[in-house]
Design a protein around this motif. Structure first.
Motif, PDB file in Angstrom:
ATOM      1  N   ILE A  14       0.728  -1.306  -0.028  1.00  0.00           N
ATOM      2  CA  ILE A  14      -0.175   0.111  -0.113  1.00  0.00           C
ATOM      3  C   ILE A  14       0.805   1.214  -0.024  1.00  0.00           C
ATOM      4  O   ILE A  14       0.627   2.365  -0.780  1.00  0.00           O
ATOM      5  CB  ILE A  14      -0.932   0.014   1.215  1.00  0.00           C
ATOM      6  N   ALA A  15       1.971   1.224   0.676  1.00  0.00           N
ATOM      7  CA  ALA A  15       2.908   2.336   0.767  1.00  0.00           C
ATOM      8  C   ALA A  15       3.543   2.588  -0.571  1.00  0.00           C
ATOM      9  O   ALA A  15       3.530   3.814  -1.199  1.00  0.00           O
ATOM     10  CB  ALA A  15       4.153   2.055   1.763  1.00  0.00           C
ATOM     11  N   ASP A  16       3.901   1.328  -1.334  1.00  0.00           N
ATOM     12  CA  ASP A  16       4.447   1.569  -2.623  1.00  0.00           C
ATOM     13  C   ASP A  16       3.445   2.204  -3.614  1.00  0.00           C
ATOM     14  O   ASP A  16       3.875   3.056  -4.270  1.00  0.00           O
ATOM     15  CB  ASP A  16       4.909   0.228  -3.033  1.00  0.00           C
ATOM     16  N   GLN A  17       2.177   1.680  -3.544  1.00  0.00           N
ATOM     17  CA  GLN A  17       1.329   2.347  -4.510  1.00  0.00           C
ATOM     18  C   GLN A  17       0.932   3.899  -4.210  1.00  0.00           C
ATOM     19  O   GLN A  17       0.679   4.657  -5.237  1.00  0.00           O
ATOM     20  CB  GLN A  17      -0.173   1.767  -4.166  1.00  0.00           C
ATOM     21  N   LEU A  18       0.955   4.254  -2.772  1.00  0.00           N
ATOM     22  CA  LEU A  18       0.644   5.661  -2.542  1.00  0.00           C
ATOM     23  C   LEU A  18       2.093   6.561  -2.974  1.00  0.00           C
ATOM     24  O   LEU A  18       1.603   7.673  -3.296  1.00  0.00           O
ATOM     25  CB  LEU A  18       0.433   5.861  -0.831  1.00  0.00           C
ATOM     26  N   ARG A  19       3.074   5.988  -2.872  1.00  0.00           N
ATOM     27  CA  ARG A  19       4.307   6.854  -3.397  1.00  0.00           C
ATOM     28  C   ARG A  19       4.276   6.869  -4.763  1.00  0.00           C
ATOM     29  O   ARG A  19       4.592   7.748  -5.599  1.00  0.00           O
ATOM     30  CB  ARG A  19       5.599   5.811  -3.114  1.00  0.00           C
ATOM     31  N   SER A  20       3.519   6.104  -5.671  1.00  0.00           N
ATOM     32  CA  SER A  20       3.443   6.034  -6.954  1.00  0.00           C
ATOM     33  C   SER A  20       2.331   7.090  -7.256  1.00  0.00           C
ATOM     34  O   SER A  20       2.494   7.712  -8.325  1.00  0.00           O
ATOM     35  CB  SER A  20       2.976   4.438  -7.709  1.00  0.00           C
ATOM     36  N   ASP A  21       1.195   7.157  -6.589  1.00  0.00           N
ATOM     37  CA  ASP A  21       0.321   8.122  -6.545  1.00  0.00           C
ATOM     38  C   ASP A  21       0.730   9.456  -6.560  1.00  0.00           C
ATOM     39  O   ASP A  21       0.630  10.347  -7.322  1.00  0.00           O
ATOM     40  CB  ASP A  21      -0.691   7.810  -5.614  1.00  0.00           C
ATOM     41  N   ILE A  22       1.730   9.904  -5.574  1.00  0.00           N
ATOM     42  CA  ILE A  22       2.127  10.984  -5.270  1.00  0.00           C
ATOM     43  C   ILE A  22       3.200  11.283  -6.590  1.00  0.00           C
ATOM     44  O   ILE A  22       3.216  12.419  -7.031  1.00  0.00           O
ATOM     45  CB  ILE A  22       3.050  10.781  -3.983  1.00  0.00           C
ATOM     46  N   ALA A  23       3.966  10.194  -6.952  1.00  0.00           N
ATOM     47  CA  ALA A  23       4.829  10.436  -8.194  1.00  0.00           C
ATOM     48  C   ALA A  23       4.142  10.974  -9.331  1.00  0.00           C
ATOM     49  O   ALA A  23       4.544  11.858 -10.155  1.00  0.00           O
ATOM     50  CB  ALA A  23       5.831   9.347  -8.117  1.00  0.00           C
ATOM     51  N   GLN A  24       3.099  10.410  -9.321  1.00  0.00           N
ATOM     52  CA  GLN A  24       2.240  10.756 -10.769  1.00  0.00           C
ATOM     53  C   GLN A  24       1.386  11.956 -10.690  1.00  0.00           C
ATOM     54  O   GLN A  24       0.634  12.175 -11.701  1.00  0.00           O
ATOM     55  CB  GLN A  24       1.404   9.402 -11.027  1.00  0.00           C
ATOM     56  N   GLY A  25       1.398  12.627  -9.437  1.00  0.00           N
ATOM     57  CA  GLY A  25       0.368  13.743  -9.226  1.00  0.00           C
ATOM     58  C   GLY A  25      -0.983  13.471  -8.826  1.00  0.00           C
ATOM     59  O   GLY A  25      -1.481  14.505  -8.789  1.00  0.00           O
ATOM     60  N   LEU A  26      -1.231  12.254  -8.496  1.00  0.00           N
ATOM     61  CA  LEU A  26      -2.736  12.021  -8.036  1.00  0.00           C
ATOM     62  C   LEU A  26      -2.919  12.880  -6.815  1.00  0.00           C
ATOM     63  O   LEU A  26      -3.819  13.409  -6.513  1.00  0.00           O
ATOM     64  CB  LEU A  26      -2.700  10.558  -7.785  1.00  0.00           C
ATOM     65  N   TYR A  27      -2.033  12.804  -5.881  1.00  0.00           N
ATOM     66  CA  TYR A  27      -1.972  13.830  -4.581  1.00  0.00           C
ATOM     67  C   TYR A  27      -0.779  14.893  -4.743  1.00  0.00           C
ATOM     68  O   TYR A  27       0.337  14.633  -4.927  1.00  0.00           O
ATOM     69  CB  TYR A  27      -1.748  12.863  -3.441  1.00  0.00           C
ATOM     70  N   ALA A  28      -0.974  16.054  -4.836  1.00  0.00           N
ATOM     71  CA  ALA A  28      -0.037  16.970  -5.135  1.00  0.00           C
ATOM     72  C   ALA A  28       0.706  17.515  -4.044  1.00  0.00           C
ATOM     73  O   ALA A  28       0.060  17.416  -2.662  1.00  0.00           O
ATOM     74  CB  ALA A  28      -0.765  18.488  -5.662  1.00  0.00           C
TER      75      ALA A  28
END
Length: 252
Positions: A14-28
């Protein structure tokens, strides 16, 4: 044992997925992360599992907790650290800074004390338990975010009583400081390692206990191999990358 390993993989994934979300700009950057309940519903897990995943993100600098407000996305910095670089002027090579390229660190805190140093520093300086060292402390920030501390320890017994630098807390390069103190270093050894932060490190850098720091120590000696000073640089691992230039032609 297999169940424990499986549970661990869940919150790490889950942490890996959230890091990916942040890197992709899903969470600014600066945006609040969804609540634990919202994330638990998204990933179909218990809130405790989400809490453990978020703690991992706090440890590596992808999010920051604000008391009474929640958890917010924080874009990790990528400050280039190279041994022996001028501490007040960051390396300006391409890619050295992820969040812009400021002309210099901001020095937002300085102090000068005369106390017995920590046991490992005292041992390096050859000091007995109660012997004091003059200690210059400086904190460096980028975009108002503390990222680095320097502490320079010099045995009080080595210092001329008339030296004006004894009362000057201004942070400066080690060779310059020693020259101001009337001391001359001719060689030094640098060692860098990761470690858990001290309580003072956490307070001054504003980092969680679970985040490691880089501890880089420059031990300077005179012609008689007498240790004159130890310069300790403590870096937030969420802000720095350690870089070394390599000439591949030498490997031919």
């Amino acid at each position: 044992m297999a169940d424990a390993t499986s549970a661990q993989r869940v919150f790490v994934s889950i942490a890996d997925q959230l890091r990916s979300d942040i890197a992709q700009g899903l969470y600014a950057d600066g945006e609040p992360l969804p609540s634990e309940d919202e994330l638990a519903a998204r990933f179909q897990v218990a809130s405790r599992t989400i809490n453990r995943a978020v703690e991992l993100l706090k440890s590596d600098g992808h999010v920051v907790g604000r008391r009474g407000s929640g958890v917010y996305v924080q874009t990790p910095l990528a400050i280039r650290h190279e041994p022996y670089s001028e501490p007040a002027v960051p390396h300006r090579a391409a890619g050295a800074w992820a969040a812009g390229e400021p002309p210099a660190f901001d020095i937002d805190r300085v102090a000068l004390t005369s106390d017995p140093p920590p046991a490992d520093i005292a041992s390096a300086l050859g000091l007995a338990t109660e012997q004091a060292a003059l200690t210059w402390v400086a904190r460096y920030s980028v975009h108002q975010r503390p990222v680095k501390l320097t502490r320079t320890f010099v045995p009080v017994a080595l210092l001329p009583k008339t030296s004006a630098a004894r009362a000057d807390a201004s942070p400066r390069r080690l060779t310059m400081l020693l020259a101001d103190l009337g001391l001359t270093a001719v060689h030094a050894v640098m060692q860098t390692r990761g470690r858990s932060p001290s309580s003072e490190d956490c307070d001054l850098l504003g980092i969680p206990v679970g985040r490691f720091v880089l501890d880089s120590r420059l031990t300077a000696c005179d012609e008689q191999n007498r240790v004159l000073a130890v310069e300790q640089t403590v870096m937030d691992t969420a802000a720095f990358v350690v870089a070394h230039s390599v000439d591949l032609r030498e490997a031919r």
